[in-house]
Write a protein that holds these residues in place. Structure first.
Motif, mmCIF file in Angstrom:
data_model
loop_
_atom_site.group_PDB
_atom_site.id
_atom_site.type_symbol
_atom_site.label_atom_id
_atom_site.label_comp_id
_atom_site.label_asym_id
_atom_site.label_seq_id
_atom_site.Cartn_x
_atom_site.Cartn_y
_atom_site.Cartn_z
ATOM 1 N N ALA A 179 7.522 -7.505 -29.072
ATOM 2 C CA ALA A 179 6.407 -8.334 -29.534
ATOM 3 C C ALA A 179 6.561 -9.772 -29.028
ATOM 4 C CB ALA A 179 6.310 -8.313 -31.056
ATOM 5 N N LEU A 180 7.776 -10.292 -29.077
ATOM 6 C CA LEU A 180 8.015 -11.648 -28.587
ATOM 7 C C LEU A 180 7.770 -11.753 -27.081
ATOM 8 C CD1 LEU A 180 11.188 -12.615 -30.640
ATOM 9 C CD2 LEU A 180 8.872 -13.537 -30.903
ATOM 10 N N LYS A 181 8.150 -10.706 -26.362
ATOM 11 C CA LYS A 181 7.919 -10.667 -24.913
ATOM 12 C C LYS A 181 6.421 -10.690 -24.617
ATOM 13 C CE LYS A 181 8.519 -7.577 -20.987
ATOM 14 N NZ LYS A 181 8.982 -6.274 -20.541
ATOM 15 N N TYR A 182 5.669 -9.833 -25.325
ATOM 16 C CA TYR A 182 4.212 -9.801 -25.130
ATOM 17 C C TYR A 182 3.574 -11.133 -25.521
ATOM 18 C CZ TYR A 182 4.479 -4.656 -24.737
ATOM 19 O OH TYR A 182 4.758 -3.373 -24.345
ATOM 20 N N GLN A 183 4.085 -11.708 -26.608
ATOM 21 C CA GLN A 183 3.511 -12.974 -27.072
ATOM 22 C C GLN A 183 3.733 -14.085 -26.051
ATOM 23 O OE1 GLN A 183 3.703 -13.781 -31.273
ATOM 24 N NE2 GLN A 183 4.257 -15.905 -30.890
ATOM 25 N N GLN A 184 4.925 -14.153 -25.479
ATOM 26 C CA GLN A 184 5.204 -15.186 -24.476
ATOM 27 C C GLN A 184 4.324 -14.993 -23.241
ATOM 28 O OE1 GLN A 184 7.334 -17.977 -24.732
ATOM 29 N NE2 GLN A 184 6.054 -18.477 -22.984
ATOM 30 N N LEU A 185 4.198 -13.746 -22.805
ATOM 31 C CA LEU A 185 3.355 -13.443 -21.649
ATOM 32 C C LEU A 185 1.899 -13.803 -21.949
ATOM 33 C CD1 LEU A 185 2.951 -12.314 -18.827
ATOM 34 C CD2 LEU A 185 2.925 -10.015 -19.824
ATOM 35 N N ALA A 186 1.439 -13.435 -23.148
ATOM 36 C CA ALA A 186 0.060 -13.738 -23.536
ATOM 37 C C ALA A 186 -0.180 -15.239 -23.546
ATOM 38 C CB ALA A 186 -0.235 -13.152 -24.914
ATOM 39 N N HIS A 187 0.774 -15.979 -24.079
ATOM 40 C CA HIS A 187 0.634 -17.432 -24.143
ATOM 41 C C HIS A 187 0.583 -18.036 -22.741
ATOM 42 C CE1 HIS A 187 0.484 -21.117 -26.277
ATOM 43 N NE2 HIS A 187 1.001 -20.633 -27.376
ATOM 44 N N ASP A 188 1.458 -17.572 -21.865
ATOM 45 C CA ASP A 188 1.468 -18.069 -20.482
ATOM 46 C C ASP A 188 0.138 -17.772 -19.792
ATOM 47 O OD1 ASP A 188 4.063 -18.943 -20.872
ATOM 48 O OD2 ASP A 188 4.979 -17.277 -19.780
ATOM 49 N N LEU A 189 -0.374 -16.553 -19.990
ATOM 50 C CA LEU A 189 -1.658 -16.181 -19.380
ATOM 51 C C LEU A 189 -2.793 -17.024 -19.945
ATOM 52 C CD1 LEU A 189 -1.152 -12.323 -19.364
ATOM 53 C CD2 LEU A 189 -1.448 -13.752 -17.332
ATOM 54 N N TYR A 190 -2.777 -17.230 -21.259
ATOM 55 C CA TYR A 190 -3.813 -18.047 -21.899
ATOM 56 C C TYR A 190 -3.781 -19.472 -21.337
ATOM 57 C CZ TYR A 190 -6.561 -20.531 -25.314
ATOM 58 O OH TYR A 190 -7.515 -21.324 -25.897
ATOM 59 N N ASP A 191 -2.578 -20.043 -21.284
ATOM 60 C CA ASP A 191 -2.434 -21.416 -20.780
ATOM 61 C C ASP A 191 -2.878 -21.544 -19.334
ATOM 62 O OD1 ASP A 191 -1.504 -22.337 -23.206
ATOM 63 O OD2 ASP A 191 0.612 -22.305 -22.623
ATOM 64 N N SER A 192 -2.783 -20.451 -18.570
ATOM 65 C CA SER A 192 -3.194 -20.461 -17.160
ATOM 66 C C SER A 192 -4.676 -20.143 -16.982
ATOM 67 C CB SER A 192 -2.373 -19.440 -16.372
ATOM 68 O OG SER A 192 -1.006 -19.742 -16.445
ATOM 69 N N GLY A 193 -5.376 -19.893 -18.097
ATOM 70 C CA GLY A 193 -6.807 -19.594 -18.017
ATOM 71 C C GLY A 193 -7.126 -18.144 -17.688
ATOM 72 N N HIS A 194 -6.127 -17.270 -17.758
ATOM 73 C CA HIS A 194 -6.333 -15.838 -17.501
ATOM 74 C C HIS A 194 -6.608 -15.137 -18.833
ATOM 75 C CE1 HIS A 194 -3.973 -17.106 -13.935
ATOM 76 N NE2 HIS A 194 -4.873 -16.341 -13.325
ATOM 77 N N PHE A 195 -7.789 -15.406 -19.384
ATOM 78 C CA PHE A 195 -8.100 -14.974 -20.745
ATOM 79 C C PHE A 195 -8.191 -13.458 -20.887
ATOM 80 C CE2 PHE A 195 -10.151 -19.245 -20.342
ATOM 81 C CZ PHE A 195 -9.198 -19.934 -21.074
ATOM 82 N N LYS A 196 -8.763 -12.777 -19.902
ATOM 83 C CA LYS A 196 -8.868 -11.311 -19.998
ATOM 84 C C LYS A 196 -7.494 -10.666 -20.048
ATOM 85 C CE LYS A 196 -13.376 -10.556 -17.860
ATOM 86 N NZ LYS A 196 -14.108 -9.917 -16.768
ATOM 87 N N LYS A 197 -6.586 -11.137 -19.218
ATOM 88 C CA LYS A 197 -5.231 -10.597 -19.218
ATOM 89 C C LYS A 197 -4.498 -10.975 -20.502
ATOM 90 C CE LYS A 197 -4.707 -10.397 -14.209
ATOM 91 N NZ LYS A 197 -3.978 -10.889 -13.038
ATOM 92 N N ALA A 198 -4.770 -12.165 -21.002
ATOM 93 C CA ALA A 198 -4.150 -12.599 -22.258
ATOM 94 C C ALA A 198 -4.598 -11.709 -23.415
ATOM 95 C CB ALA A 198 -4.493 -14.061 -22.537
ATOM 96 N N ILE A 199 -5.869 -11.319 -23.420
ATOM 97 C CA ILE A 199 -6.396 -10.451 -24.472
ATOM 98 C C ILE A 199 -5.591 -9.159 -24.552
ATOM 99 C CG2 ILE A 199 -8.377 -8.977 -25.060
ATOM 100 C CD1 ILE A 199 -10.175 -11.351 -24.117
ATOM 101 N N VAL A 200 -5.307 -8.575 -23.404
ATOM 102 C CA VAL A 200 -4.530 -7.322 -23.362
ATOM 103 C C VAL A 200 -3.168 -7.531 -24.035
ATOM 104 C CG1 VAL A 200 -3.406 -5.654 -21.834
ATOM 105 C CG2 VAL A 200 -5.710 -6.488 -21.303
ATOM 106 N N GLN A 201 -2.519 -8.639 -23.731
ATOM 107 C CA GLN A 201 -1.185 -8.898 -24.269
ATOM 108 C C GLN A 201 -1.224 -9.234 -25.767
ATOM 109 O OE1 GLN A 201 1.425 -8.109 -22.401
ATOM 110 N NE2 GLN A 201 -0.061 -7.639 -20.809
ATOM 111 N N TRP A 202 -2.214 -10.022 -26.192
ATOM 112 C CA TRP A 202 -2.328 -10.331 -27.633
ATOM 113 C C TRP A 202 -2.562 -9.053 -28.424
ATOM 114 C CZ3 TRP A 202 -0.059 -14.454 -28.747
ATOM 115 C CH2 TRP A 202 -0.238 -15.657 -28.066
ATOM 116 N N LYS A 203 -3.351 -8.130 -27.865
ATOM 117 C CA LYS A 203 -3.588 -6.854 -28.555
ATOM 118 C C LYS A 203 -2.297 -6.058 -28.686
ATOM 119 C CE LYS A 203 -8.474 -6.086 -27.566
ATOM 120 N NZ LYS A 203 -9.436 -5.189 -26.896
ATOM 121 N N LYS A 204 -1.445 -6.122 -27.670
ATOM 122 C CA LYS A 204 -0.152 -5.431 -27.742
ATOM 123 C C LYS A 204 0.706 -6.012 -28.860
ATOM 124 C CE LYS A 204 0.191 -4.036 -22.876
ATOM 125 N NZ LYS A 204 0.967 -4.212 -21.638
ATOM 126 N N VAL A 205 0.689 -7.335 -28.989
ATOM 127 C CA VAL A 205 1.438 -7.978 -30.072
ATOM 128 C C VAL A 205 0.925 -7.478 -31.420
ATOM 129 C CG1 VAL A 205 1.988 -10.161 -31.220
ATOM 130 C CG2 VAL A 205 1.931 -10.064 -28.723
#
Length: 75
Positions: free
Chosen positions: A9-35
Motif C-alpha cells: 500500500a505504501l509503495k502504491y501510495q508513493q507511486l500515486a503521489h509521484d504521478l499526481y505531482d507530475s500531472g499524470h492523473f489517469k495513472k495516479a487514479i489507478v494507483q490510488w485505487k490499488k491503495v
C-alpha cells in the motif's frame, strides 16, 4: 501477510503521489485505487483519488470522493 500488504500500500501510495505531482492523473487514479483496495478506510488516499478525478476533469466524482474522505476523518 499484513506487513506485506502495508508495504505494498505504501509503495502504491508513493507511486500515486509521484504521478499526481507530475500531472499524470489517469495513472495516479489507478494507483490510488490499488491503495484503497488494500486500505478501504484510507481517507488520504480517497481524498487524493478525488483530486485526481478532478485533475482529469471529472469534477462531480472527484468532489464526491473528497467529501467522503473528509467525512471519514471527521468520525
Amino acid at each position: 501477510m499484513k506487513e506485506d500488504s502495508l508495504k505494498l500500500a505504501l509503495k502504491y501510495q508513493q507511486l500515486a503521489h509521484d504521478l499526481y505531482d507530475s500531472g499524470h492523473f489517469k495513472k495516479a487514479i489507478v494507483q490510488w485505487k490499488k491503495v484503497l483496495q488494500l486500505q478501504p478506510g484510507n481517507a488520504f488516499a480517497m481524498f487524493m483519488l478525488g483530486k485526481s478525478y478532478i485533475g482529469v476533469g471529472d469534477n462531480k466524482k472527484g468532489t464526491a470522493l473528497c467529501d467522503q474522505a473528509v467525512k471519514l476523518t471527521a468520525k
